[in-house]
Enzyme design. Structure first.
Site, PDB file in Angstrom:
ATOM      1  CG  ASN A  58      34.589  38.653  36.677  1.00 51.93           C
ATOM      2  OD1 ASN A  58      34.161  39.879  36.675  1.00 51.93           O
ATOM      3  ND2 ASN A  58      35.920  38.389  36.694  1.00 51.93           N
ATOM      4  CD1 TRP A  59      28.513  39.097  33.994  1.00 54.49           C
ATOM      5  CD2 TRP A  59      27.170  41.046  33.712  1.00 54.49           C
ATOM      6  NE1 TRP A  59      26.931  38.733  34.066  1.00 54.49           N
ATOM      7  CE2 TRP A  59      26.409  39.919  33.813  1.00 54.49           C
ATOM      8  CE3 TRP A  59      26.838  42.259  33.616  1.00 54.49           C
ATOM      9  CZ2 TRP A  59      24.941  40.288  33.745  1.00 54.49           C
ATOM     10  CZ3 TRP A  59      25.473  42.420  33.525  1.00 54.49           C
ATOM     11  CH2 TRP A  59      24.561  41.463  33.532  1.00 54.49           C
ATOM     12  CE  LYS A  60      37.028  38.094  33.335  1.00 55.49           C
ATOM     13  NZ  LYS A  60      38.328  37.527  32.805  1.00 55.49           N
TER      14      LYS A  60
ATOM     15  CG  HIS B 101      39.473  38.318  38.538  1.00 53.04           C
ATOM     16  ND1 HIS B 101      40.629  38.622  37.451  1.00 53.04           N
ATOM     17  CD2 HIS B 101      38.801  37.583  38.157  1.00 53.04           C
ATOM     18  CE1 HIS B 101      40.298  38.131  36.529  1.00 53.04           C
ATOM     19  NE2 HIS B 101      39.208  37.169  36.902  1.00 53.04           N
TER      20      HIS B 101
ATOM     21  CD  GLU C 228      40.807  39.868  33.968  1.00 51.49           C
ATOM     22  OE1 GLU C 228      39.612  40.444  34.419  1.00 51.49           O
ATOM     23  OE2 GLU C 228      40.783  38.690  33.331  1.00 51.49           O
TER      24      GLU C 228
ATOM     25  CD  GLU D 179      38.962  33.044  38.190  1.00 50.97           C
ATOM     26  OE1 GLU D 179      38.021  32.665  37.586  1.00 50.97           O
ATOM     27  OE2 GLU D 179      39.345  34.037  38.286  1.00 50.97           O
TER      28      GLU D 179
ATOM     29  N   GLY E  33      40.173  33.272  29.850  1.00 56.14           N
ATOM     30  CA  GLY E  33      39.913  33.861  28.483  1.00 56.14           C
ATOM     31  C   GLY E  33      40.826  33.515  27.437  1.00 56.14           C
TER      32      GLY E  33
ATOM     33  CB  SER F 106      38.325  28.681  29.268  1.00 57.05           C
ATOM     34  OG  SER F 106      39.172  29.610  29.008  1.00 57.05           O
TER      35      SER F 106
ATOM     36  N   GLY G   1      33.788  33.925  33.333  1.00 53.17           N
ATOM     37  CA  GLY G   1      33.988  35.135  32.847  1.00 53.17           C
ATOM     38  C   GLY G   1      33.317  35.352  31.447  1.00 53.17           C
ATOM     39  N   GLY G   2      33.769  34.897  30.346  1.00 55.50           N
ATOM     40  CA  GLY G   2      33.189  35.363  28.869  1.00 55.50           C
ATOM     41  C   GLY G   2      31.931  34.609  28.709  1.00 55.50           C
TER      42      GLY G   2
HETATM   43  P1  PGA Z   1      36.941  33.301  31.579  1.00 59.37           P
HETATM   44  O1  PGA Z   1      37.047  34.158  32.783  1.00 59.37           O
HETATM   45  O2  PGA Z   1      35.672  32.374  31.812  1.00 59.37           O
HETATM   46  O3  PGA Z   1      36.580  34.109  30.368  1.00 59.37           O
HETATM   47  O4  PGA Z   1      38.106  32.546  31.280  1.00 59.37           O
HETATM   48  C1  PGA Z   1      36.963  33.716  34.341  1.00 59.37           C
HETATM   49  C2  PGA Z   1      37.502  34.672  34.930  1.00 59.37           C
HETATM   50  O5  PGA Z   1      38.321  35.564  34.755  1.00 59.37           O
HETATM   51  O6  PGA Z   1      36.959  34.558  36.330  1.00 59.37           O
END
Ligand code: PGA
Length: 255
Positions: free
Chosen positions: A9-11, A94, A96, A166, A172, A213, A234-235
């Protein structure tokens, strides 16, 4: 047998040019891990170029959100048929989106149904906040998100679902849940609630990911758990080496 699944997930990161460079770096490594499903979820503008760059490979593409309506006066939104032009997958619900864009279990449910109606596979995210976790409400919150967000699905569609657990406090932050903690919630609450609303035969076929993470250095611990079928990253998905390492770990540990 559930095929391992790793999605990045590149956000809200990477212009089209930066996205092309990252995919050029990722391609050789990702093509080699061919026993798992691996999916890239860039921002909308990069989807067209990435669909050209990944054509003829088994690397999947996903959007990070979409609207449930077919078309019309919904300024700023993207319809299922538009996602379907480039993607086989779509991330829905998600945390967010829930926190910043007023996404609810009800809107997630509409989107999940719209995704299936258009032949898209939804990757549906659930998870509790730190406060909910500390108040001992994890099971209650996650169960509600599964039951409400995935309500009234045709079992023939439901088996194709991908669900990502999650915990929001792990996203993050660099502080992942322990593999044991994640396994317990995924087995008892996520798969358990899917069995409650569908059937255990259906729930057993649904792939459930851990997210929060995940890195090359901790991925294998999660994948060694019997109910964890992959990861939503994500990251670390923005770094070619780390993302490839996570995919390799999924292939070595689960596949
Ligand atoms: P993260 O994000 O790996 O940066 O913790 C995961 C996500 O939001 O899907």
């Amino acid at each position: 047998m559930r095929k391992p699944f790793v999605a990045g997930n590149w956000k809200m990161n990477k212009t089209v040019e930066q996205a092309s460079l990252l995919v050029a770096d990722l391609l050789p490594g990702l093509q080699a891990v061919n026993k798992i499903d691996r999916v890239l979820c860039p921002p909308f503008p990069a989807l067209m170029v990435l669909s050209q760059m990944t054509a003829g490979t088994e690397i999947g593409l996903g959007a990070q959100n979409m609207h449930w309506e077919e078309s019309g006066a919904f300024t700023g939104e993207v319809a299922p048929a538009m996602v379907k032009e480039f993607c086989a997958y779509v991330i829905l619900g998600h945390s967010e989106r829930r926190a910043y864009f007023a996404e609810t279990d009800q809107t997630v449910n509409k989107k999940v149904k719209a995704a299936f109606a258009h032949g898209l596979t939804p990757i549906v995210c659930v998870g509790e906040t730190l406060e909910e976790n500390e108040a001992g409400k994890t099971a209650e919150i996650v169960r509600r998100e599964v039951l409400e967000g995935l309500k009234d699905l045709d079992p023939a569609d439901a088996v194709k679902l991908v669900v990502a657990y999650e915990p929001i406090w792990a996203i993050g932050t660099g502080k992942a849940a322990s593999a044991e903690q994640a396994e317990e919630i995924i087995a008892k609450i996520v798969r358990g609630s899917l069995a409650e609303s569908l059937s255990s035969a259906v729930a057993d076929q649904i792939r459930i990911l851990y997210g929060g993470s995940v890195k090359g250095s901790n991925a294998a611990e999660f994948f060694s758990m019997p109910n964890i079928d992959g990861a939503l990253v994500g990251g670390a998905s923005l770094k070619a080496d780390d993302f490839t390492k996570i995919c390799q770990a999924a292939q070595d540990t689960i596949a």
